[in-house]
Design an enzyme around this catalytic site. Sequence first.
Site, short mmCIF file in Angstrom:
data_model
loop_
_atom_site.label_atom_id
_atom_site.label_comp_id
_atom_site.label_asym_id
_atom_site.label_seq_id
_atom_site.Cartn_x
_atom_site.Cartn_y
_atom_site.Cartn_z
N ARG A 246 11.39 0.05 -2.13
CA ARG A 246 11.29 0.52 -0.75
C ARG A 246 12.62 1.17 -0.39
O ARG A 246 13.68 0.68 -0.81
CB ARG A 246 11.00 -0.63 0.22
N GLU A 276 8.29 7.32 6.59
CA GLU A 276 7.13 7.50 7.46
C GLU A 276 7.44 8.50 8.57
O GLU A 276 6.57 9.21 9.04
CB GLU A 276 6.64 6.16 8.04
N HIS A 315 6.48 9.00 -2.99
CA HIS A 315 5.88 7.65 -2.97
C HIS A 315 4.54 7.65 -3.74
O HIS A 315 3.49 7.32 -3.19
CB HIS A 315 5.68 7.16 -1.53
P1 NAD Z 1 6.89 -9.15 -7.03
O1 NAD Z 1 6.84 -9.99 -5.81
O2 NAD Z 1 5.99 -9.47 -8.17
O3 NAD Z 1 8.38 -9.13 -7.59
C1 NAD Z 1 9.50 -9.03 -6.77
C2 NAD Z 1 10.67 -9.72 -7.43
O4 NAD Z 1 11.81 -9.54 -6.60
C3 NAD Z 1 10.46 -11.23 -7.61
O5 NAD Z 1 10.74 -11.62 -8.93
C4 NAD Z 1 11.44 -11.83 -6.60
O6 NAD Z 1 11.96 -13.09 -7.01
C5 NAD Z 1 12.52 -10.77 -6.57
N1 NAD Z 1 13.37 -10.85 -5.38
C6 NAD Z 1 13.01 -11.15 -4.10
N2 NAD Z 1 14.10 -11.14 -3.29
C7 NAD Z 1 15.15 -10.80 -4.08
C8 NAD Z 1 16.55 -10.62 -3.84
N3 NAD Z 1 17.08 -10.80 -2.63
N4 NAD Z 1 17.32 -10.29 -4.88
C9 NAD Z 1 16.81 -10.15 -6.13
N5 NAD Z 1 15.51 -10.32 -6.43
C10 NAD Z 1 14.68 -10.63 -5.41
O7 NAD Z 1 6.67 -7.66 -6.54
P2 NAD Z 1 6.19 -6.42 -7.41
O8 NAD Z 1 4.70 -6.39 -7.46
O9 NAD Z 1 6.97 -6.38 -8.66
O10 NAD Z 1 6.59 -5.22 -6.43
C11 NAD Z 1 7.96 -5.00 -6.08
C12 NAD Z 1 8.02 -3.99 -4.97
O11 NAD Z 1 7.65 -2.71 -5.46
C13 NAD Z 1 7.01 -4.21 -3.82
O12 NAD Z 1 7.46 -5.18 -2.91
C14 NAD Z 1 6.92 -2.86 -3.19
O13 NAD Z 1 7.90 -2.72 -2.20
C15 NAD Z 1 7.25 -1.92 -4.35
N6 NAD Z 1 6.08 -1.11 -4.73
C16 NAD Z 1 6.21 0.24 -4.72
C17 NAD Z 1 5.14 1.04 -5.07
C18 NAD Z 1 5.29 2.53 -5.09
O14 NAD Z 1 4.28 3.25 -5.18
N7 NAD Z 1 6.49 3.08 -5.04
C19 NAD Z 1 3.92 0.47 -5.41
C20 NAD Z 1 3.81 -0.92 -5.43
C21 NAD Z 1 4.91 -1.70 -5.09
#
Ligand code: NAD
Length: 361
Positions: A246, A276, A315
């Site tokens: 994000r 957005e 995105h």
């Molecule tokens: P997930 O919840 O499986 O993994 C997130 C990881 O981040 C976890 O291992 C968590 O422990 C870690 N984390 C949380 N807070 C943290 C911090 N302060 N410092 C370090 N690590 C931390 O999520 P995911 O499915 O892997 O998705 C990650 C992100 O990718 C989503 O939240 C979303 O914002 C983004 N995303 C983007 C798109 C896109 O099209 N660009 C699509 C899907 C998801």
Amino acid sequence: MTEEKETVAKSERTKVIWAEASSWEHDYLTEQSKAAGWDYSFVDGLAEELSAKDRKAVQVLSCFIGSTVDAKLLDSCPNLKLITNRSTGYDRIDVAACNERGITVCNVPRYGENTVAEHTFGLILALSRNIYQAVDRAKRGDFSTDGLRGFDLYGKTLGLIGAGSIGLHVIRMARALNMRVLVYDVRPQRLMAEVLTFEYADLETVLSEADVLTIHTPLLPSTYHLVDAGKLALMKPSAVIINTSRGGVVDSAALLDALNSNRLAGAALDVLECEEVITEDRVLLEDDTVSPADLFMVVDSYKLMHHPKVIITPHIAFYSQEALQRILATTIDNVKSFLAGNTVSQVRESTVGLATEEEAK
Ligand code: NAD
């Protein structure tokens, strides 16, 4: 069938409204809705643009990432029983207000971990081999190679922040290219580190040793501007940064500054702060709540978009045929399960602000 019977039959069918539905979704959703016997209709616009008639009739509402479902909208939909969001994030849905009214909310918890990881790797390769600039130049008939020399990934260090569902797929790909992988995560998974052969380290070590830094944390209070001026100052000037998580996880002003002062070699961004506002002029022109601070961020995001060292995609990391198909299939499954009384993929409260770093530990 007599007119009376038809009316009764119709009234017994569940009224499903597919809001924010793009034309490519219509065929599949039509086929599935017909097969399930639902009384369905499509609305191209947002959920808040539903007509009074639709609001009165709707029992199942499905929307995508743009609709804002608040108490006002809910109160105008007296028969609404289920909202099924066709994305993972549901921060625009007031889940508490839904709970108070006995309305169930579902999402699509998983659909594209490998999809986002593959796009991330596309961006890594595009940066490491200057592919965007090279294609652009060759298409213009210019076959000079000045400024196009890239660097190998083999043997380099990938620094990764947030090794969850997506991050682990990125690690798998990086290891296949024989990259060393250093990870910072507040919730280390030691077994995965052994299986995929990577190491955990503190954030400072990850930043200072990375040749390529990629970010995969959610946007939370604890990750807002996690990569700020101080953190960027720890990175090698030859390093590049990729963000497909994000926009708010990286401080845009600090990133611009690092790129402009040659303290960072490049960036590839699928997400931008305040995207957005950038993507919808409507928000900028009509929404008085866009703060002056946000406007500064918008300007920085525009500067990043046009920066010669930056590659931008709009995105689309999630946007593959297979991932989209999985979103629709899960959504149909959500509706069917709910109607059969065994709800799946239910979300009970908003995650925004809940999963702080302390709670994650
Ligand atoms: P997930 O919840 O499986 O993994 C997130 C990881 O981040 C976890 O291992 C968590 O422990 C870690 N984390 C949380 N807070 C943290 C911090 N302060 N410092 C370090 N690590 C931390 O999520 P995911 O499915 O892997 O998705 C990650 C992100 O990718 C989503 O939240 C979303 O914002 C983004 N995303 C983007 C798109 C896109 O099209 N660009 C699509 C899907 C998801």
